[in-house]
Motif scaffolding. Structure first.
Motif, short mmCIF file in Angstrom:
data_model
loop_
_atom_site.label_atom_id
_atom_site.label_comp_id
_atom_site.label_asym_id
_atom_site.label_seq_id
_atom_site.Cartn_x
_atom_site.Cartn_y
_atom_site.Cartn_z
N ARG A 74 0.92 -1.29 0.08
CA ARG A 74 -0.13 0.16 -0.18
C ARG A 74 0.83 1.26 -0.01
NH1 ARG A 74 -1.97 3.64 3.62
NH2 ARG A 74 -4.38 4.49 3.00
N GLY A 117 -0.44 7.43 2.26
CA GLY A 117 -1.46 8.38 1.81
C GLY A 117 -0.94 9.82 1.82
N LEU A 118 -0.03 10.08 2.44
CA LEU A 118 0.22 11.36 2.44
C LEU A 118 1.37 11.84 1.24
CD1 LEU A 118 0.79 12.29 6.40
CD2 LEU A 118 -0.91 12.70 5.01
N ARG A 148 -7.57 15.06 6.29
CA ARG A 148 -6.56 14.90 5.17
C ARG A 148 -5.20 15.41 5.74
NH1 ARG A 148 -8.99 17.83 0.07
NH2 ARG A 148 -7.10 17.12 -0.78
N LYS A 149 -5.15 15.29 6.91
CA LYS A 149 -3.87 15.64 7.74
C LYS A 149 -2.99 14.48 8.05
CE LYS A 149 -5.66 19.91 10.09
NZ LYS A 149 -6.50 20.03 11.23
N LYS A 150 -3.75 13.26 7.95
CA LYS A 150 -3.11 12.07 8.00
C LYS A 150 -3.54 10.94 7.10
CE LYS A 150 -7.04 10.60 10.91
NZ LYS A 150 -7.46 9.32 10.26
N ASP A 151 -2.58 9.99 7.25
CA ASP A 151 -2.91 8.95 5.95
C ASP A 151 -4.10 8.04 6.62
OD1 ASP A 151 -2.86 6.82 3.94
OD2 ASP A 151 -0.92 5.97 4.82
N SER A 152 -4.90 7.76 6.02
CA SER A 152 -5.90 6.64 6.46
C SER A 152 -6.41 6.17 5.46
CB SER A 152 -7.08 7.32 7.41
OG SER A 152 -8.00 7.99 6.68
N ILE A 153 -6.75 4.96 5.62
CA ILE A 153 -7.50 3.80 4.54
C ILE A 153 -8.54 4.71 3.64
CG2 ILE A 153 -8.58 1.73 3.83
CD1 ILE A 153 -6.62 0.28 5.52
N MET A 183 -8.68 7.58 2.45
CA MET A 183 -8.51 9.08 2.02
C MET A 183 -8.27 9.58 0.98
SD MET A 183 -6.03 11.96 2.19
CE MET A 183 -4.72 11.42 3.05
N VAL A 184 -7.11 8.92 0.18
CA VAL A 184 -6.87 9.45 -0.96
C VAL A 184 -7.81 9.25 -2.09
CG1 VAL A 184 -4.95 9.22 -2.89
CG2 VAL A 184 -4.31 9.13 -0.49
#
Lengths: 94, 188, 981
Positions: free
Chosen positions: A27, A30-31, C865-870, C872-873
């Protein structure tokens, strides 16, 4: 089918839940990754006639996620690994 | 402070556990066991093992169960065990275990997540071959496994050749009990 | 009632007599008989009518390959159609009826089909019933089904039960003939765990039907001794009446054990049949061989059967099928039948041998170079017409004719993984292809080794090889001396002629049909099979496939190996659906999950609804209430007015601990949990990686490194699976541990203005708003008992969820109702729960439908959107973030008395009800007793900008078109004042 669980030995495939291509381990972050990266990760799959690395979950067993390498033509199972070990080997330790 | 106490019922819904005798087999509901899951916090296996040794909690290998007093346990998944203790003395089993393990373990009360049946008698493999795919005849005493019986995910522990423990989901206690009784009558 | 055709000998117990009925007439037989052998002993050859032409038919075999003698066994609810009389074990009181005939077996009105046979050839259905298409279902199919078809179903519930089971062995041996017994002795003596399964009720296979000796014993005596020795070995399990029906991956075999089919009814508690899943390390197929016929005109009359079967009826069952018997053969095994019958005193009138040379049988009229070209006899054979080598024809009176076209090894199971068998010219038969089924080896006749000596030797050999591969040592074998006759055959498939010669009697496929298929260019075996239906009947063409493709090979001029063969598929013989279903029927179809308040609710007369395995209280009627709406409306109003209680144990609960528990939750939820204070809870939205909403629920932080997450009831299992995936695979070194606690805690929602007052009566601690504010969570005690309290609300009212260990749940609901009496507390069910959540505008399953985003639900701001989460993108994709996309709205009818319909779509006023005008749809609909009219939630394009708009809710199926107003989804208390009271 019988899946040779790395810890528990031979177990009936009925005990497992199938997820799909083991490429799901990789994976993107996301950032930093783009929408395109996630699009490829989420949707694009190879469909090999032959050896295929797959994620199986031992739901009615010890709850381990496994990477099972299976020949899609013969159902022969060539290798079974703990997905956590594979993930670590692929650099997913935080 | 309110002045009352709540009275428990068994998983099968009675004041006292049910016992069924079918042919050579005795099926006993067990409400007298407290359970807690014990999981290793990252990198703390050594601490957990030391604490377990001190507290007398056995940590059996994968696929196995170990008995002790007051604590017995069986392996659930890598780095996680289910600890068993007498309910009468250890009802709040997590409170008993927490001081021993501190922050080396994640401990969760599991007592009422499960219904337990003990099946005693000769020739138990003949009964369980109607219930699950576990090779009970070949398994050594002390084997513990997760398996499926009539769609229900259960833990099966072979204590001895003539004593097997089944832990099934408590909410399905009646369905599991029915399955055990029907299988016994069918094989009888 | 006399057994006119019974002769001496046989493996039947003549000391006992069994009574049975066929088509209403009484007959006698003996233990050891099959229905077919007993009927033949009583001179009954006619047992059925054929599928298409309704031709009179009798058995052609003495085993499971039987295509013809299908009967309805038993009566009433236990009646079983299409039972092969040749394998139905006789029992006292058996009743059976013939089928595919009306009004009677001897006079069948639909025998007229036989006269119109030229219309009923291959491809008949495809050609005749093509047009118009709409006629197929309504006109053609019902007529065809009535005319054709096999036995009938009773449409009564099967009163018997079926079991499933699981067996484990080192070596599974399939078939207990000489090869199987030899393999089992070698394997069993070595100490290996052996299962020996045979479909017959008596082990021994052909040894029970032959006269030759093994050593100095009769074959069946040797077999009996072998079985006796095997049954003395604790590591060997002998399974008679057990058919191995399929080979599956990795050494798994399916087998059906007919536990009670030989009894008039099963003993109490016992199954009729058991379906076994057999896990084997090695398997050995010793399934023997099946004889095949030679096709000639009118070769389907009762009395004409396979020569080896005629021999079996004489030797094993002491039955002479006819007084005057002829044999038609192209191989030496046919001669053996003639010799055996003659030795039994049967009048063998002629042996018609298609071969020119070879051994001449002494003392029998042995016609070499001759052929049977026709037969006569309306309901059974009376004569055959023979064409001699010199071309002259002769009619010979005969009431039985044994036909032998050679033997086909039973390769069926070896092709279950698509391996195609290989042709062997020397025995004129297909033998198993090599190695396609891992760890399966084949011995004896099934492998093409057709002599008894060969069977014993190869059975022993494959067992030794299997043992060696398992690391076991075999002891020395002690094989008896046995016949070792070579196979002498000159292939001959059919006798040329202009009338019909049957190949597949069960599907009424003749040589003419094969010719027609060839003429119309359906020449590949796969086309041949489908066009003519050759081998597609319940017998899978065990006696007919090879014959059919040999005929096609002759027509195309190709060799048989070049023509090829179709493969067999599981099951080897038909399997009752009941056996596959096992106990999973009716109330036993699936397990139930009962809530902690189930016992109490049952006492109160609650109506339950199935939610997955759970049984939840749907509503709880009070005296005088006659409709569900009365109960639900009362429960809603009482809760909003005072207080209501609902068992919410079914919501999934997951205990999440570890030093990274908060960081982990931040990854799996779109919103943030690491910042949640200890002692508080928060609503969370879980996305899939594609950005759609997966699940929702509240998560409470019970300690620094300890959270309790709740899932929806429906997703409890899949969310847990997903979290394990995240924990083990995506972030394998986060310090987080998971375990489900769904069942460990009995959890009740207590909602309504008086919720706090009620709870304060049972909770030991102060739960005033100051001490336990909105979204608070914590460990408390109830009468001294450890418990948990969460101040969360799904109904929109002041509400709490309180949890106690499950065994106290029953006492807890009783305590809550007792304490709530002064507030007129009610219990509300899932219907009232649904009404209140829709009134409040909370999403649930109808909105969380797998195609909805957080933005669709009006919850877009929750996706951090400040963190990566499943998810989100991908939730930020262009198409999913458009301003005019679907938004959750509330809907009410403009006329408060109007009824809305579920499934309605939203359209602007004045547009046509077409898909292109569709602006959205209604997701959840209830009658709000609080507001006094219907209300709904739905997804509407650009919905948040259309509040106040008048539209239409159109349901074309219900024929409704109702004027509606788009409103806020929060029908009550939009400011949330009640929650914080």
């Amino acid at each position: 089918m019988i899946i040779h669980h790395p810890i528990l030995g031979p177990r009936d495939a009925q005990e497992f839940v199938y997820l799909g291509d083991a490429s799901l381990i990789g994976r993107p972050d996301g950032l930093t990754a783009s929408i395109e990266d996630f699009h490829n990760y989420t949707y694009l799959r190879d469909n090999p006639a032959g050896a295929h690395r797959e994620l199986w979950y031992h739901e009615q067993g010890d709850r381990s996620w496994l990477v099972v390498t299976r020949n899609t033509l013969t159902h022969e199972i060539l290798q079974v690994e703990l997905a956590r070990d594979v993930a670590r080997a692929e650099g997913r330790s935080k | 402070m309110p002045d009352f106490i709540l009275t428990p019922i068994t998983a099968l819904g009675h004041a006292t556990p049910e016992v069924d005798i079918i042919g050579p087999w005795t099926i006993t509901e067990r409400a007298d066991v407290a359970l807690a899951s014990l999981a290793v916090r990252r990198g703390r296996l050594g601490d957990l093992q030391a604490a377990a040794a001190g507290a007398g909690v056995p940590l059996p290998a994968a696929g196995a169960a170990a008995q002790g007093m007051p604590y017995s346990s069986f392996w659930m998944t890598p780095e996680m065990w289910m600890v068993e203790a007498p309910f009468a003395s250890h009802e709040d089993i997590r409170a008993h275990l927490l001081p021993a393990f501190g922050d080396a373990a994640s401990i969760t009360e599991q007592t009422d997540a499960w219904v337990r049946f003990d099946l005693a008698g000769a020739d138990l493999p003949r009964l369980f071959e109607r219930l699950c795919n576990f090779d009970l005849a070949k398994a050594p005493a002390g084997a513990a496994t997760r398996t499926v019986m009539e769609h229900l995910g259960c833990y099966l522990i072979k204590r001895t050749d003539s004593l097997v423990t089944v832990y099934g989901p408590r909410s399905s206690a009646q369905s599991l009990h029915h399955a055990l009784v029907v299988a016994a009558q069918s094989v009888l | 009632m006399s057994q006119s055709n019974r002769i001496s000998g046989g493996l039947i117990d003549r000391s006992r007599t069994l009574r049975f009925h066929f088509d209403g007439l009484p007959y006698l037989g003996h233990p050891g008989d099959t229905l077919a052998s007993a009927l033949l002993a009583n001179g009954v050859r006619l047992m059925g009518r054929s599928f298409k032409y309704h031709r009179p038919r009798g058995p052609i075999s003495a085993g499971s390959e039987e295509p013809n003698a299908l009967v309805e066994l038993r009566s009433g609810a236990r009646q079983e159609p299409n039972t092969r009389a040749t394998v139905a074990e006789l029992f006292d009181g058996l009743t059976a009826q013939s089928q595919t005939r009306w009004p009677s077996l001897k006079f069948d009105a639909l025998a007229i089909n036989d006269r119109f046979n030229s219309f009923l050839t291959a491809g008949f259905y495809y050609k005749t019933f093509m047009w118009p298409a709409s006629f197929w279902e309504k006109v053609y199919e019902p007529i065809i089904r009535r005319a054709a078809g096999l036995g009938s179903l009773t449409k009564l519930e099967d009163p018997d039960s079926y079991d499933k089971g699981f067996l484990h062995c080192d070596i599974l041996i399939i078939g207990a003939g000489p090869a199987g017994l030899s393999a089992a002795l070698t394997a069993g003596r070595s100490g290996a765990r052996v299962i020996l399964a045979d479909e017959d009720f008596r082990m021994g296979g052909r040894l029970n039907a032959e006269t030759f000796e093994l050593g100095d014993q009769a074959g069946f005596v040797w077999a009996d001794a072998a079985v006796a020795e095997l049954s003395s070995l604790p590591n060997v399990r002998l399974m008679t009446r057990t058919t191995v029906v399929g080979a599956f991956d990795h050494g798994i075999y399916g087998a059906v054990e007919r536990v009670s089919d030989h009894l008039i009814e099963p003993a109490p508690g016992k199954p009729r049949q058991t379906f076994w899943r057999i896990y084997s390390q090695r398997a050995i197929l010793t399934g023997g061989a099946t004889e095949r016929p030679i096709a000639f005109e009118n070769n389907d009359r009762p009395g004409i059967m396979l020569a080896g079967s005629l021999r079996a009826y004489a030797n094993r069952w002491g039955v002479a099928v006819g007084e005057r018997t002829a044999i038609f053969t192209n191989n030496d095994d046919g001669l053996r039948t003639a010799r055996d019958l003659q030795a039994k005193g049967v009048d063998v009138v002629a042996v018609i041998d298609s071969r020119d040379g070879g051994e001449l049988l002494p003392g029998i009229r042995h016609l070499r170079g001759a052929e049977v070209i026709d037969s006569a006899g309306r309901l059974g054979l009376s004569s055959i017409t023979v064409r001699h080598a010199n071309g002259k024809t002769e009619v010979i009176k005969a009431t039985a004719l044994g036909v032998s076209g050679g033997w086909n090894p039973n390769v069926n199971i070896t092709s279950h993984h698509r391996s195609r068998p290989i042709w062997r010219d020397d025995i004129a038969a297909f033998v198993p292809g090599s190695g396609e089924i891992a760890n399966l080896s084949v011995a004896g006749a099934a492998a093409g080794t057709l002599s008894t000596h060969g069977a014993l030797v190869t059975g022993d050999e494959v067992a030794r090889t299997a043992l060696a591969s398992l690391g076991l040592t075999a002891t020395a074998a002690n094989l008896p001396k046995a016949e070792d006759a070579p196979v002498r055959i000159t292939p001959m498939w059919y006798v040329k002629g202009s009338n019909r010669a049957w190949i597949d009697p069960q599907n009424d496929v003749t040589v003419k049909d094969i010719k027609l298929a060839h003429q119309e260019n359906f020449t590949s075996v796969e086309h041949l099979k489908r066009y003519t239906t050759l081998g597609m009947a319940t017998d899978q063409g065990k006696t007919s496939n090879v014959l059919g493709l040999a005929v096609m090979a002759g027509l195309t001029g190709k060799s048989i190996p070049d023509t090829g063969t179709t493969v067999y598929r599981p099951p080897y013989t038909p399997v009752a659906l009941g056996a596959l279903g096992g106990r999973g029927r009716g109330q036993e179809f699936k397990p139930f999950r009962l809530t902690p308040s189930h016992k109490w609710a049952q006492e109160q007369g609650a109506v339950f609804v199935e939610v997955g395995y759970w049984l939840r209280t749907q509503w709880l009627p009070k005296a005088g209430e006659t409709t569900w709406r009365q109960s639900v409306d009362r429960e809603v109003l009482a809760t909003r007015k005072s207080v209501g209680i609902c068992d919410v144990t079914t919501l999934g609960k997951i205990d999440i601990q570890g030093t990274d528990a908060g960081a982990f939750l931040d990854k799996v939820y779109a919103n943030t949990f690491s910042t949640l204070a200890v002692g508080k809870c928060r609503y969370g939205l879980m996305l899939r990686e594609d950005g759609m909403v997966f699940d929702d629920g509240t998560t409470a932080r019970m300690g620094q490194n300890e959270y309790v997450t709740t899932t929806t009831t429906a997703n409890a299992v899949t969310v847990f699976r997903h979290l394990e995936f995240c924990r083990q695979v995506l972030w394998p070194d986060m310090d987080v541990q998971l375990i489900s606690t769904t069942e460990a805690w009995a959890q009740f929602s207590v909602a309504g203005p008086n919720a706090r007052k009620l709870l304060q009566k049972v909770v030991d601690q102060d739960i005033s708003d100051a001490a336990f504010p909105y979204m608070g969570a914590g460990n408390i005690t109830v009468g001294g008992l450890r418990a948990r309290l969460f101040r969360i609300s799904f109904s929109g009212e002041l509400a709490y969820e309180i949890a106690v260990p499950t065994r106290y749940g029953d006492a807890m609901i009783r305590k809550l109702m007792e304490a709530g009496a002064e507030f007129d507390a009610v219990v509300y069910g899932t219907e009232a729960l649904g009404v209140m959540r829709i009134e409040k505008g909370h999403v649930a399953g109808n909105e969380l439908n797998g195609t909805s985003t957080a933005l669709n639900m009006g919850l877009g701001k929750m996706v951090s959107r400040k963190k990566d989460s499943i998810g989100m993108v991908l939730s930020q994709r262009e198409g999913m973030t458009r301003d005019d996309g679907l938004r959750l709205v509330g809907v009410k009818p403009v006329n408060p008395a109007a009824e809305l319909k579920a499934g309605s779509h939203f359209l602007k006023t004045g547009v046509a009800a077409k898909a292109e005008n569709d602006d959205g749809w209604l997701t959840s609909l209830v009658y709000s007793p609080h507001l006094g009219h219907y209300i709904a939630l739905g997804y509407l394009k650009d919905g948040s900008n259309r509040i106040g708009e008048k539209m239409r809710a159109v349901n074309l199926l219900a024929g409704t078109d109702t004027e509606i107003e788009i409103v806020s989804p929060h029908f009550i208390d939009p400011e949330g004042e009640r929650l914080r009271a």
